[in-house]
Design a protein around this motif. Structure first.
Motif, PDB file in Angstrom:
ATOM      1  N   THR A  21       0.835  -1.214   0.000  1.00  0.00           N
ATOM      2  CA  THR A  21       0.000   0.000   0.000  1.00  0.00           C
ATOM      3  C   THR A  21       0.864   1.256   0.000  1.00  0.00           C
ATOM      4  O   THR A  21       0.649   2.182   0.761  1.00  0.00           O
ATOM      5  N   GLY A  22       1.846   1.307  -0.866  1.00  0.00           N
ATOM      6  CA  GLY A  22       2.757   2.453  -0.905  1.00  0.00           C
ATOM      7  C   GLY A  22       2.158   3.696  -1.518  1.00  0.00           C
ATOM      8  O   GLY A  22       2.643   4.804  -1.286  1.00  0.00           O
ATOM      9  N   PRO A  24      -1.351   6.230  -2.257  1.00  0.00           N
ATOM     10  CA  PRO A  24      -2.558   6.602  -1.508  1.00  0.00           C
ATOM     11  C   PRO A  24      -3.849   5.989  -2.038  1.00  0.00           C
ATOM     12  O   PRO A  24      -4.691   5.548  -1.262  1.00  0.00           O
ATOM     13  N   ASP A  25      -4.054   5.945  -3.341  1.00  0.00           N
ATOM     14  CA  ASP A  25      -5.338   5.524  -3.892  1.00  0.00           C
ATOM     15  C   ASP A  25      -5.285   4.198  -4.633  1.00  0.00           C
ATOM     16  O   ASP A  25      -6.242   3.824  -5.311  1.00  0.00           O
ATOM     17  N   ILE A  26      -4.171   3.510  -4.525  1.00  0.00           N
ATOM     18  CA  ILE A  26      -4.040   2.240  -5.234  1.00  0.00           C
ATOM     19  C   ILE A  26      -3.073   1.339  -4.480  1.00  0.00           C
ATOM     20  O   ILE A  26      -2.177   1.825  -3.782  1.00  0.00           O
ATOM     21  N   CYS A  27      -3.293   0.041  -4.578  1.00  0.00           N
ATOM     22  CA  CYS A  27      -2.376  -0.894  -3.929  1.00  0.00           C
ATOM     23  C   CYS A  27      -2.001  -1.993  -4.932  1.00  0.00           C
ATOM     24  O   CYS A  27      -2.706  -2.236  -5.911  1.00  0.00           O
ATOM     25  N   THR A  28      -0.875  -2.623  -4.670  1.00  0.00           N
ATOM     26  CA  THR A  28      -0.436  -3.757  -5.478  1.00  0.00           C
ATOM     27  C   THR A  28      -0.676  -5.033  -4.682  1.00  0.00           C
ATOM     28  O   THR A  28      -0.231  -5.163  -3.541  1.00  0.00           O
ATOM     29  N   PRO A  46      -7.380   0.072  -2.779  1.00  0.00           N
ATOM     30  CA  PRO A  46      -7.030  -0.614  -1.529  1.00  0.00           C
ATOM     31  C   PRO A  46      -8.199  -1.350  -0.889  1.00  0.00           C
ATOM     32  O   PRO A  46      -8.004  -2.378  -0.231  1.00  0.00           O
ATOM     33  N   GLU A  47      -9.420  -0.843  -1.076  1.00  0.00           N
ATOM     34  CA  GLU A  47     -10.583  -1.485  -0.454  1.00  0.00           C
ATOM     35  C   GLU A  47     -10.794  -2.918  -0.955  1.00  0.00           C
ATOM     36  O   GLU A  47     -11.354  -3.757  -0.255  1.00  0.00           O
ATOM     37  N   PHE A  48     -10.338  -3.178  -2.175  1.00  0.00           N
ATOM     38  CA  PHE A  48     -10.507  -4.520  -2.716  1.00  0.00           C
ATOM     39  C   PHE A  48      -9.722  -5.540  -1.904  1.00  0.00           C
ATOM     40  O   PHE A  48     -10.117  -6.702  -1.786  1.00  0.00           O
ATOM     41  N   GLY A  49      -8.591  -5.103  -1.332  1.00  0.00           N
ATOM     42  CA  GLY A  49      -7.819  -5.992  -0.468  1.00  0.00           C
ATOM     43  C   GLY A  49      -8.620  -6.418   0.752  1.00  0.00           C
ATOM     44  O   GLY A  49      -8.501  -7.563   1.220  1.00  0.00           O
ATOM     45  N   GLU A  50      -9.460  -5.516   1.250  1.00  0.00           N
ATOM     46  CA  GLU A  50     -10.315  -5.851   2.391  1.00  0.00           C
ATOM     47  C   GLU A  50     -11.353  -6.897   1.995  1.00  0.00           C
ATOM     48  O   GLU A  50     -11.696  -7.785   2.781  1.00  0.00           O
ATOM     49  N   VAL A  51     -11.881  -6.753   0.770  1.00  0.00           N
ATOM     50  CA  VAL A  51     -12.850  -7.742   0.287  1.00  0.00           C
ATOM     51  C   VAL A  51     -12.193  -9.115   0.187  1.00  0.00           C
ATOM     52  O   VAL A  51     -12.759 -10.126   0.617  1.00  0.00           O
ATOM     53  N   LEU A  52     -10.973  -9.163  -0.369  1.00  0.00           N
ATOM     54  CA  LEU A  52     -10.258 -10.440  -0.472  1.00  0.00           C
ATOM     55  C   LEU A  52     -10.048 -11.070   0.894  1.00  0.00           C
ATOM     56  O   LEU A  52     -10.252 -12.273   1.084  1.00  0.00           O
ATOM     57  N   ALA A  53      -9.636 -10.247   1.848  1.00  0.00           N
ATOM     58  CA  ALA A  53      -9.380 -10.767   3.194  1.00  0.00           C
ATOM     59  C   ALA A  53     -10.652 -11.288   3.853  1.00  0.00           C
ATOM     60  O   ALA A  53     -10.592 -12.187   4.699  1.00  0.00           O
ATOM     61  N   GLY A  69     -18.961  -1.887   3.577  1.00  0.00           N
ATOM     62  CA  GLY A  69     -19.313  -0.598   2.993  1.00  0.00           C
ATOM     63  C   GLY A  69     -18.550  -0.312   1.725  1.00  0.00           C
ATOM     64  O   GLY A  69     -18.307   0.856   1.381  1.00  0.00           O
ATOM     65  N   PHE A  70     -18.164  -1.380   1.007  1.00  0.00           N
ATOM     66  CA  PHE A  70     -17.359  -1.227  -0.200  1.00  0.00           C
ATOM     67  C   PHE A  70     -18.257  -1.127  -1.425  1.00  0.00           C
ATOM     68  O   PHE A  70     -19.135  -1.959  -1.638  1.00  0.00           O
TER      69      PHE A  70
END
Length: 369
Positions: A21-22, A24-28, A46-53, A69-70
């Motif tokens: 999450t290096g 602000p608005d995107i993560c790898t 980044p919110e998609f990572g929360e969905v995966l988890a 709330g995604f």
């Protein structure tokens, strides 16, 4: 509500996930297949990572997204989920008992065999018929590995008896079995692995006049390690007959001076045939002939094939390589194809495998290569 949102999914047990999450608005997000060592990276909100988890294999996606709330464009979200399903990152829970006999193998098949559900790939292994000519160190090790993987029907062909010398390299050896036919001793060993296994023992030597139809016509794959009178002769007899029947032949490694060979997999319509392979190596080995030595200290023993020996670990290398290729083939995979018409040998002194590409003759009447 779209179908994908009503689906219950989970990340495969064999996939590790790393999120960076290096920005602000995107993560790898990097996905790593533990079984196959394949990697896949995506860049996403980044919110998609929360969905995966949150994917737990119990709750539908819509319920999880609501609790988080995604909100994401439906079309884009479905495209990502379908992509991750196709790449084997996500899966629908199979409810396989983690303590069942083949649970770890099925887990591996889910990554190794593409386009076929892991349970179906496993069923194809169980339903296979395997014929093994020669059940010495390598042939028996292949049979044992295939039996542990679930193969339930074997025909074993060998006329030799188990001796004390067999203790060094035969994995089914026991002192109680000395003097028994090797096929009988191996059958008892396989039955200890799987009490439901079906093993037919043929106490014969493979000879030029041997009628093959009664032995191999129902086979899913045939394995040859019979080195008498000579591995090249037995392989040509088997290979020519099996090619016409569209039955694959694996000539397992470890023969002659090649102690840790990968062997040759002849798959009709896909590889060069046994005649092409024999012709290819005949040119390279024109001055080599198997040597025979007379036992001067024990006249009761006439001749034995000369040459160097080997250890069980060397035989196991050749057998394990062959077993992996055979399992991939009978399970419906395609990984075996990358090594067709190639032979490798592990060179102990160098610690590496040397590969040779086997060329067809160009005008072969058998395979047309």
């Amino acid at each position: 509500m779209d179908v994908i949102y009503d689906t219950v999914l989970k990340i495969k047990d064999s996939v590790d996930v790393y999120i960076s999450t290096g920005e602000p608005d995107i993560c790898t997000i990097q996905f790593y297949h533990i079984n196959t060592r394949e990697k896949l990276s995506i860049r996403i909100a980044p919110e998609f990572g929360e969905v995966l988890a949150a994917l737990d294999g119990v709750s539908p996606i819509a319920e999880l997204m609501s609790s988080l709330g995604f909100v994401m464009d439906h079309g884009e979200f479905e495209e990502i989920i379908e992509y991750l399903l196709a790449r084997g990152i996500l899966e629908k829970p199979s409810f396989t008992d983690p303590d069942s006999r083949y649970s770890r193998q099925i887990n591996f098949l889910s990554d190794w065999i593409s386009g076929i559900p892991a349970h179906e790939a496993h069923k194809q292994i169980v339903a296979s018929d395997v014929v093994v000519f020669g059940v010495g160190a390598i042939g028996s090790s292949i049979a044992i590995q295939l039996a542990r993987a679930g193969v339930s029907r074997f025909i074993l062909v060998d006329n030799k008896l188990l001796s004390l010398q067999s203790s060094e390299r035969h994995p089914y050896f026991s002192t109680e079995a000395i003097g028994d036919f090797k096929v009988d001793a191996l059958k008892r060993h396989l039955e200890k692995i799987n009490c439901d296994i079906n093993v037919t023992c043929i106490r014969e030597k493979l000879l030029p006049h041997t009628e093959l139809s009664r032995l191999v016509d129902r086979a899913s794959v045939v394995v040859n390690t019979a080195d008498e009178p000579y591995i090249g002769h037995t392989s040509i007899k088997l290979g020519r007959y099996l090619w016409g029947k569209k039955i694959p032949l694996y000539v397992a490694g470890g023969f002659d001076a090649h102690l840790m060979s990968t062997g040759d997999f002849y798959v009709p319509g896909e590889s060069v045939c046994v005649d092409c392979c024999s012709g290819f190596f005949s040119a390279a080995l024109v001055d080599w002939k198997p040597s025979y030595k007379i036992h001067k200290t024990n006249e009761s023993k006439t001749h034995v094939v000369g040459g160097s020996g080997g250890t069980f670990s060397m035989s196991l290398f050749s057998a394990s390589y062959a077993a992996i290729q055979i399992l991939n083939y009978i399970a419906g995979g395609d990984a075996y194809k990358s090594r067709l018409s190639r032979r490798g040998e592990y060179i102990v002194g160098k610690g590496e495998i040397e590969w040779v590409s086997i060329k067809g003759r160009g005008d072969c009447s058998v395979c047309g290569k």
